[in-house]
Structures are given as structure tokens and as C-alpha cells.
Design an enzyme around this catalytic site. Structure first.
Site, PDB file in Angstrom:
ATOM      1  CG  ASN A  21      -1.871   1.282   1.483  1.00  0.00           C
ATOM      2  OD1 ASN A  21      -1.819   1.859   0.383  1.00  0.00           O
ATOM      3  ND2 ASN A  21      -2.289   1.193   2.485  1.00  0.00           N
ATOM      4  CE  LYS A  61       0.037   3.137   4.742  1.00  0.00           C
ATOM      5  NZ  LYS A  61       0.101   3.277   5.923  1.00  0.00           N
ATOM      6  CG  HIS A  99      -5.640   1.741   5.204  1.00  0.00           C
ATOM      7  ND1 HIS A  99      -5.219   2.762   6.084  1.00  0.00           N
ATOM      8  CD2 HIS A  99      -4.501   0.794   4.900  1.00  0.00           C
ATOM      9  CE1 HIS A  99      -3.863   2.553   6.384  1.00  0.00           C
ATOM     10  NE2 HIS A  99      -3.843   1.377   5.984  1.00  0.00           N
ATOM     11  CD  GLU A 105      -2.584   5.441   6.742  1.00  0.00           C
ATOM     12  OE1 GLU A 105      -2.768   5.509   5.496  1.00  0.00           O
ATOM     13  OE2 GLU A 105      -1.590   4.963   7.427  1.00  0.00           O
ATOM     14  CD  GLU A 110      -3.218  -2.448   7.270  1.00  0.00           C
ATOM     15  OE1 GLU A 110      -2.000  -2.625   6.753  1.00  0.00           O
ATOM     16  OE2 GLU A 110      -3.857  -1.445   7.258  1.00  0.00           O
ATOM     17  N   GLY A 140       3.094   2.573  10.756  1.00  0.00           N
ATOM     18  CA  GLY A 140       3.636   3.461  10.803  1.00  0.00           C
ATOM     19  C   GLY A 140       4.735   3.990  11.871  1.00  0.00           C
ATOM     20  CB  SER A 142       5.349  -1.719  11.809  1.00  0.00           C
ATOM     21  OG  SER A 142       5.363  -0.391  12.072  1.00  0.00           O
TER      22      SER A 142
HETATM   23  P1  13P Z   1       3.174   0.568   7.702  1.00  0.00           P
HETATM   24  O1  13P Z   1       3.966  -0.811   7.113  1.00  0.00           O
HETATM   25  O2  13P Z   1       3.994   1.688   7.010  1.00  0.00           O
HETATM   26  O3  13P Z   1       3.251   0.289   9.270  1.00  0.00           O
HETATM   27  O4  13P Z   1       1.726   0.606   6.988  1.00  0.00           O
HETATM   28  C1  13P Z   1       0.814  -0.279   7.225  1.00  0.00           C
HETATM   29  C2  13P Z   1      -0.183  -0.215   6.338  1.00  0.00           C
HETATM   30  O5  13P Z   1      -0.931   0.796   6.762  1.00  0.00           O
HETATM   31  C3  13P Z   1      -0.461  -0.876   5.266  1.00  0.00           C
HETATM   32  O6  13P Z   1      -1.908  -0.686   4.769  1.00  0.00           O
END
Ligand code: 13P
Length: 253
Positions: free
Chosen positions: A10, A12, A96, A98, A168, A174, A214
Site C-alpha cells: 500500500n 499510500k 483502511h 487512515e 491492521e 507507521g 510495520s
Molecule cells: P506500515 O507498514 O508503514 O506500518 O503501514 C501499514 C499499512 O497501513 C498498510 O496498509
């Protein structure tokens, strides 16, 4: 039943169309000829046409990061399933954290998007996961259960088999804080039993559940070796070719 491992990146809000081509070209060399693992990258919408061209003829699939529930209409800033499938895109991330956190996504809109994606011929990767506050208040299971039931509980047996679930935990995204393999496995097993309760054991055994939060090349093998972890949804590390290569390699072993 052995479920095929699935590693999805992803990206982003990272990479312009030209930068996308560069990154896919770098990834192509690293993950060429991987037959035992499904590999997907999800760049921003604006980069999808170039991404499709760059990934053509390789083992890398290209997906979107969201999809709207209507096919067209007055929904400024949204993208529909036919707009994606016309490009050859066959997968979309839905719900997601976010999107839930910053863009008012709810279980109901996740459900609408998931159904529209399926009807439109897209394979959704539907995300669930608790916040740190919810984990500390001992609400992890009830939150994930609610997200599952409201987001996915009313799909048909046929539909549920066309999608992937991603667990997740928000506190692990992150932050560099990964769920331990045991913490992740516990929630994946919980999701598998929700699948079983709602759709039966045969289907529960088939649906893939990815872990996200992560994931890096150095922690991937241990996470992916857990019984109910069938792959990873990777954020930051999917933008680094060597890291992504290491995660895909961990899925092969
Ligand atoms: P990170 O791997 O940067 O922690 O992000 C995970 C994520 O949100 C994948 O959709």
C-alpha cells in the site's frame, strides 16, 4: 488447506506517475519469476495507468487504494469500480484505518464499497483493526468483531470468497511497533472463526487474512509463519525495493 501467500504494497499518498514507473521497474527485477506468492502494488489513482503498463507481463499485480460504491455521479473526488476495471485494475483496498481516521469512513461505507467492488469485478482487500486506546481498554476483539459483522457480515458465500481481509492494528501502522506474532495470530484466528460462524468452515479455510503494521524484511518471516497469517499488507517498506523483496522472499520460504 494451504492458502497461497499474498504480499500487497500500500503505497499510500506516495509516488508520482513517473516515480511509480521507476519503483515498479526496480521491483520487477527483485520479484521476477515469483510463482508461489501473489504480489500486488497499490499506487495512487493518478499513477494507475502508468503502473499497469510498467507491470504488464510481470508477476506484479496493480491495485487501487479505495473505490466508491456508485458507478458514477456527483461524488467529487471519488473513483468508481468501472473507472478502475477499464484500466485493467482488478483489486482495491477498502476501509483502511487512515480512511476511517481522517476521512470519516464507517463500517457502513466500508460495506457499501466492498459490495460495489465485488459487483464491479474488483477483488477487495478489506481492512479491520483496533486503535491503541481500544486495545488498552480490552476492546480489541469486540471492535474487530463489529468491523467484521457490519462491514462483511451480509455478503453472500460467493462474495466473501472473492475478497481478502487485512488485520491492521492502528497502533502498529507507521510506528515501527509491530504486533508480536502471537498477538497477530490471536486476532487472525478470531477473524477466521468469525468467517466460520458466518460462512462455514470450508469458506473460512479459503479466505486469506493479511497482517499489516510495520512489516519489514526482518520481522516478516516470523509473522508469516503463523498458521492464520496468509500474507502482509505493507506500507512504508513497500516503497523500498530491497525491503519489499525481503518480505516477498519471506513469504516463499
Ligand atoms: P506500515 O507498514 O508503514 O506500518 O503501514 C501499514 C499499512 O497501513 C498498510 O496498509
Amino acid at each position: 488447506m494451504a492458502r497461497r501467500q499474498f504480499i500487497a504494497g500500500n503505497w499510500k499518498m506516495n509516488k508520482t506517475p513517473n516515480e511509480t514507473v521507476e519503483l515498479i521497474n526496480a521491483l520487477k527485477e527483485k520479484v521476477a519469476g515469483i510463482n508461489e506468492v501473489d504480489v500486488l502494488v497499490c499506487p495512487p489513482f493518478t499513477a494507475l495507468p502508468k503502473a499497469m503498463d510498467a507491470a504488464a507481463g510481470t508477476d506484479i499485480d496493480v491495485g487501487a487504494q479505495n473505490v466508491h460504491w456508485e458507478e458514477s455521479g456527483a461524488f467529487t473526488g471519488e473513483i468508481s469500480a468501472p473507472m478502475l476495471t477499464e484500466l485493467g485494475v482488478n483489486c482495491a483496498i477498502v476501509g483502511h484505518s487512515e480512511r476511517r481516521q481522517y476521512f470519516a469512513e464507517t463500517d457502513e461505507t466500508v460495506n457499501n464499497r466492498t459490495k460495489a467492488a465485488l459487483e464491479g469485478g474488483l477483488h477487495p482487500i478489506v481492512c479491520v483493526g483496533e486503535s491503541l486506546e481500544q486495545r488498552e481498554a480490552d476492546q480489541t476483539t469486540s471492535v474487530v468483531k463489529r468491523q467484521f459483522e457490519n462491514g462483511l457480515g451480509n455478503l453472500s458465500a460467493d462474495e466473501i470468497q472473492q475478497l481478502t481481509i487485512a488485520y491492521e492494528p492502528v497502533w502498529a501502522i507507521g510506528t515501527g511497533k509491530t504486533a508480536t506474532p502471537d498477538q497477530a495470530q490471536e486476532m487472525h484466528a478470531c477473524l477466521r472463526s468469525l468467517l466460520e460462524e458466518n460462512y462455514g468452515a470450508g469458506i473460512a479455510d479459503k479466505v486469506r487474512i493479511l497482517y499489516g503494521g510495520s512489516v519489514k524484511s526482518k520481522n516478516a518471516a516470523e509473522l508469516l509463519s503463523q498458521q492464520d497469517i496468509d500474507g502482509a499488507l505493507v506500507g512504508g517498506a513497500s516503497l523500498k525495493p530491497e525491503e519489499f523483496e525481503g518480505i516477498v522472499a519471506a513469504a516463499r520460504s
